[in-house]
Motif scaffolding. Structure first.
Motif, PDB file in Angstrom:
ATOM      1  N   LEU A 242       0.811  -1.215   0.000  1.00  0.00           N
ATOM      2  CA  LEU A 242       0.000   0.000   0.000  1.00  0.00           C
ATOM      3  C   LEU A 242       0.847   1.269   0.000  1.00  0.00           C
ATOM      4  O   LEU A 242       0.310   2.373  -0.153  1.00  0.00           O
ATOM      5  CB  LEU A 242      -0.942  -0.001   1.207  1.00  0.00           C
ATOM      6  N   LEU A 243       2.139   1.118   0.209  1.00  0.00           N
ATOM      7  CA  LEU A 243       3.026   2.289   0.222  1.00  0.00           C
ATOM      8  C   LEU A 243       3.462   2.721  -1.176  1.00  0.00           C
ATOM      9  O   LEU A 243       4.145   3.736  -1.320  1.00  0.00           O
ATOM     10  CB  LEU A 243       4.266   1.992   1.068  1.00  0.00           C
TER      11      LEU A 243
ATOM     12  N   CYS B   7      -2.722   7.665   6.989  1.00  0.00           N
ATOM     13  CA  CYS B   7      -2.436   8.601   8.070  1.00  0.00           C
ATOM     14  C   CYS B   7      -0.974   8.462   8.480  1.00  0.00           C
ATOM     15  O   CYS B   7      -0.584   7.456   9.083  1.00  0.00           O
ATOM     16  CB  CYS B   7      -3.354   8.345   9.272  1.00  0.00           C
ATOM     17  N   ALA B   8      -0.163   9.446   8.148  1.00  0.00           N
ATOM     18  CA  ALA B   8       1.250   9.436   8.535  1.00  0.00           C
ATOM     19  C   ALA B   8       1.438   9.931   9.955  1.00  0.00           C
ATOM     20  O   ALA B   8       2.547   9.918  10.478  1.00  0.00           O
ATOM     21  CB  ALA B   8       2.061  10.303   7.568  1.00  0.00           C
ATOM     22  N   PHE B   9       0.355  10.332  10.602  1.00  0.00           N
ATOM     23  CA  PHE B   9       0.395  10.918  11.942  1.00  0.00           C
ATOM     24  C   PHE B   9       0.554   9.849  13.022  1.00  0.00           C
ATOM     25  O   PHE B   9       1.217  10.050  14.030  1.00  0.00           O
ATOM     26  CB  PHE B   9      -0.887  11.728  12.175  1.00  0.00           C
TER      27      PHE B   9
ATOM     28  N   LYS C 122       1.250   4.260  11.225  1.00  0.00           N
ATOM     29  CA  LYS C 122       0.966   4.857   9.919  1.00  0.00           C
ATOM     30  C   LYS C 122      -0.092   4.046   9.166  1.00  0.00           C
ATOM     31  O   LYS C 122       0.183   3.437   8.112  1.00  0.00           O
ATOM     32  CB  LYS C 122       2.252   4.986   9.099  1.00  0.00           C
ATOM     33  N   PRO C 123      -1.307   4.025   9.676  1.00  0.00           N
ATOM     34  CA  PRO C 123      -2.329   3.110   9.144  1.00  0.00           C
ATOM     35  C   PRO C 123      -2.928   3.547   7.819  1.00  0.00           C
ATOM     36  O   PRO C 123      -2.927   4.732   7.463  1.00  0.00           O
ATOM     37  CB  PRO C 123      -3.403   3.160  10.239  1.00  0.00           C
ATOM     38  N   PHE C 124      -3.446   2.553   7.112  1.00  0.00           N
ATOM     39  CA  PHE C 124      -4.311   2.783   5.961  1.00  0.00           C
ATOM     40  C   PHE C 124      -5.739   2.429   6.384  1.00  0.00           C
ATOM     41  O   PHE C 124      -5.966   1.389   7.003  1.00  0.00           O
ATOM     42  CB  PHE C 124      -3.901   1.909   4.781  1.00  0.00           C
ATOM     43  N   ARG C 125      -6.663   3.283   6.047  1.00  0.00           N
ATOM     44  CA  ARG C 125      -8.081   3.022   6.304  1.00  0.00           C
ATOM     45  C   ARG C 125      -8.759   2.738   4.970  1.00  0.00           C
ATOM     46  O   ARG C 125      -8.687   3.542   4.040  1.00  0.00           O
ATOM     47  CB  ARG C 125      -8.726   4.233   6.990  1.00  0.00           C
ATOM     48  N   VAL C 126      -9.419   1.586   4.885  1.00  0.00           N
ATOM     49  CA  VAL C 126     -10.030   1.147   3.631  1.00  0.00           C
ATOM     50  C   VAL C 126     -11.541   1.148   3.786  1.00  0.00           C
ATOM     51  O   VAL C 126     -12.076   0.574   4.743  1.00  0.00           O
ATOM     52  CB  VAL C 126      -9.540  -0.268   3.247  1.00  0.00           C
TER      53      VAL C 126
ATOM     54  N   PHE D 161     -12.075  -1.036   7.288  1.00  0.00           N
ATOM     55  CA  PHE D 161     -11.085  -1.842   8.004  1.00  0.00           C
ATOM     56  C   PHE D 161      -9.727  -1.173   7.811  1.00  0.00           C
ATOM     57  O   PHE D 161      -9.573  -0.251   7.002  1.00  0.00           O
ATOM     58  CB  PHE D 161     -11.082  -3.303   7.540  1.00  0.00           C
ATOM     59  N   TYR D 162      -8.742  -1.618   8.598  1.00  0.00           N
ATOM     60  CA  TYR D 162      -7.459  -0.915   8.654  1.00  0.00           C
ATOM     61  C   TYR D 162      -6.301  -1.867   8.366  1.00  0.00           C
ATOM     62  O   TYR D 162      -6.300  -3.015   8.810  1.00  0.00           O
ATOM     63  CB  TYR D 162      -7.256  -0.290  10.039  1.00  0.00           C
ATOM     64  N   ILE D 163      -5.316  -1.365   7.634  1.00  0.00           N
ATOM     65  CA  ILE D 163      -4.078  -2.085   7.368  1.00  0.00           C
ATOM     66  C   ILE D 163      -2.955  -1.292   8.037  1.00  0.00           C
ATOM     67  O   ILE D 163      -2.790  -0.091   7.761  1.00  0.00           O
ATOM     68  CB  ILE D 163      -3.785  -2.212   5.860  1.00  0.00           C
ATOM     69  N   LYS D 164      -2.183  -1.955   8.911  1.00  0.00           N
ATOM     70  CA  LYS D 164      -1.151  -1.247   9.669  1.00  0.00           C
ATOM     71  C   LYS D 164       0.130  -2.071   9.707  1.00  0.00           C
ATOM     72  O   LYS D 164       0.126  -3.270   9.417  1.00  0.00           O
ATOM     73  CB  LYS D 164      -1.627  -1.000  11.107  1.00  0.00           C
ATOM     74  N   ARG D 165       1.200  -1.409  10.100  1.00  0.00           N
ATOM     75  CA  ARG D 165       2.431  -2.143  10.386  1.00  0.00           C
ATOM     76  C   ARG D 165       2.229  -2.932  11.671  1.00  0.00           C
ATOM     77  O   ARG D 165       1.691  -2.419  12.648  1.00  0.00           O
ATOM     78  CB  ARG D 165       3.606  -1.176  10.565  1.00  0.00           C
ATOM     79  N   ALA D 166       2.634  -4.168  11.675  1.00  0.00           N
ATOM     80  CA  ALA D 166       2.460  -5.004  12.866  1.00  0.00           C
ATOM     81  C   ALA D 166       3.427  -4.541  13.951  1.00  0.00           C
ATOM     82  O   ALA D 166       4.644  -4.576  13.776  1.00  0.00           O
ATOM     83  CB  ALA D 166       2.711  -6.468  12.522  1.00  0.00           C
TER      84      ALA D 166
END
Length: 350
Positions: free
Chosen positions: A44-45, A107-109, A113-117, A130-135
């Motif tokens: 996603l990056l 959201c880089a804040f 740094k999650p992605f919201r889908v 739903f959300y994709i995040k770094r574990a």
């Protein structure tokens, strides 16, 4: 919870991301939190640029819309539909037959740094997030403690360095504080009661940084009134900080309206009553999940989750707060949580 003492707590710096160690990986597999996903966080990056997301009043939301090259976007969207099916329906693809990915936001804040889908049903326009995040190991332990020690259930999956989380429905705490407290139909005593219980859960589980924008208020109409439940949505500051007040929502200035509500509608006797009710509930949950919490403890002891300085500061702070010298023997954040739970069990038995 001392309603007479109000302060503001500041977090000095952003917590580092702790990778998922072998012990936690094994735990996730045993309790079916692991998955094999077609899309990982790093996929996603691969955006070229972003556009700021503004709210309906034109204010910056701290979210951005990433723009992907067309040849990447189609594959990403199809993969994200499969991720949603795995998260919500154990991989049954039929649940996404009529669904499309409406948009992705970044959201880089935040720490992870999650992605919201946002996914939407084409047949009736019903949507979900739903959300994709770094574990992050700290966050995963926070999600697990929320599942075990709180009245709430959480739904998430981990695939190596990728964390997928279900959206938690509710009114953002800062929005509720600003607008909801003015609703005449709401029983303010019930709201204050829930804040006391939430404060108690955070102290015991070492869930930090629960400012109003890091939790939501869930409101359920009952036959003669409304019921309230505060749910954490941000677990980035799970047992990392050394300042004990980080784990006490009452000390954040963003929560002052809720603290004042408790001061206006509760006395010391009722506060102690609600604290005891929450502790009793925690004891029941621990007893029913004793094997799971033991396995979680064993897994968390195998990896670094904070700094030696923070652990020393917190054990001394909790030792002073609870007037219990046993905290000074704790060698990790896990030890402190374990002692918190043991003390709760002892108090309920008295």
């Amino acid at each position: 919870m001392d309603l007479k003492e109000i302060d503001d707590v500041r977090i000095s710096r952003k917590k580092p991301i702790y990778p998922v160690a072998a012990g936690l990986t094994k735990y996730l597999r045993i309790y079916q939190r692991d998955a094999k996903l077609p899309i990982c966080y790093s996929d996603l990056l691969n955006f070229s640029e972003t556009v700021p997301v503004m709210d309906k009043d034109g204010n910056d939301t701290y979210w951005e819309t990433p723009l992907y090259p067309p040849h990447l976007q189609d594959n990403l969207y199809e993969g994200l539909k499969v991720v949603y099916a795995v998260l919500k329906a154990s991989g049954n693809i039929r649940v996404v037959e009529h669904k499309v990915i409406d948009r992705i936001e970044y959201c880089a804040f935040g720490n992870t740094k999650p992605f919201r889908v946002r996914i939407i049903n084409r047949l009736n326009d019903v949507y979900d997030y739903f959300y994709i995040k770094r574990a992050d190991a700290s966050r995963i332990y926070g999600l697990e403690l929320e599942e075990i020690l709180s009245p709430n259930q959480v739904n998430y999956l981990v695939d190596r360095s990728t964390l997928v989380e279900e959206h938690i429905v509710g009114i953002p705490g800062d929005v509720f504080v600003k607008n909801g407290l003015l609703t005449p139909e709401y029983n303010h005593t019930r709201v204050a009661k829930e804040f006391v219980k939430f404060n108690e859960r955070c102290i015991i589980s070492l869930l930090g940084d629960m400012r109003a924008y890091n939790f939501v208020m869930q409101i359920t109409p009952d036959f003669d009134d409304f019921q309230f439940r505060i749910r954490a949505i941000d677990f980035d500051q799970q047992f990392y900080e050394g300042n004990p007040r980080v784990y006490m929502p009452q000390y954040f200035k963003e929560n002052f309206p809720l603290v004042k509500l408790a001061m206006d509608h509760l006395n010391e006797k009722t506060v102690r009553q609600y604290q005891q009710e929450e502790r009793s509930s925690i004891v029941h949950r621990v007893r029913s999940e004793r094997h799971r919490i033991r396995d979680l403890r064993d897994a968390s002891k195998l990896q670094v989750l904070s700094t030696p300085e923070n652990i020393k500061q917190l054990r001394e702070g909790y030792g002073s707060f609870f007037n219990d010298q046993a905290y000074l023997k704790c060698e990790s954040m896990t030890d402190i949580v374990e002692l918190n739970v043991k003390n709760v069990i002892r108090q309920v038995k008295l």
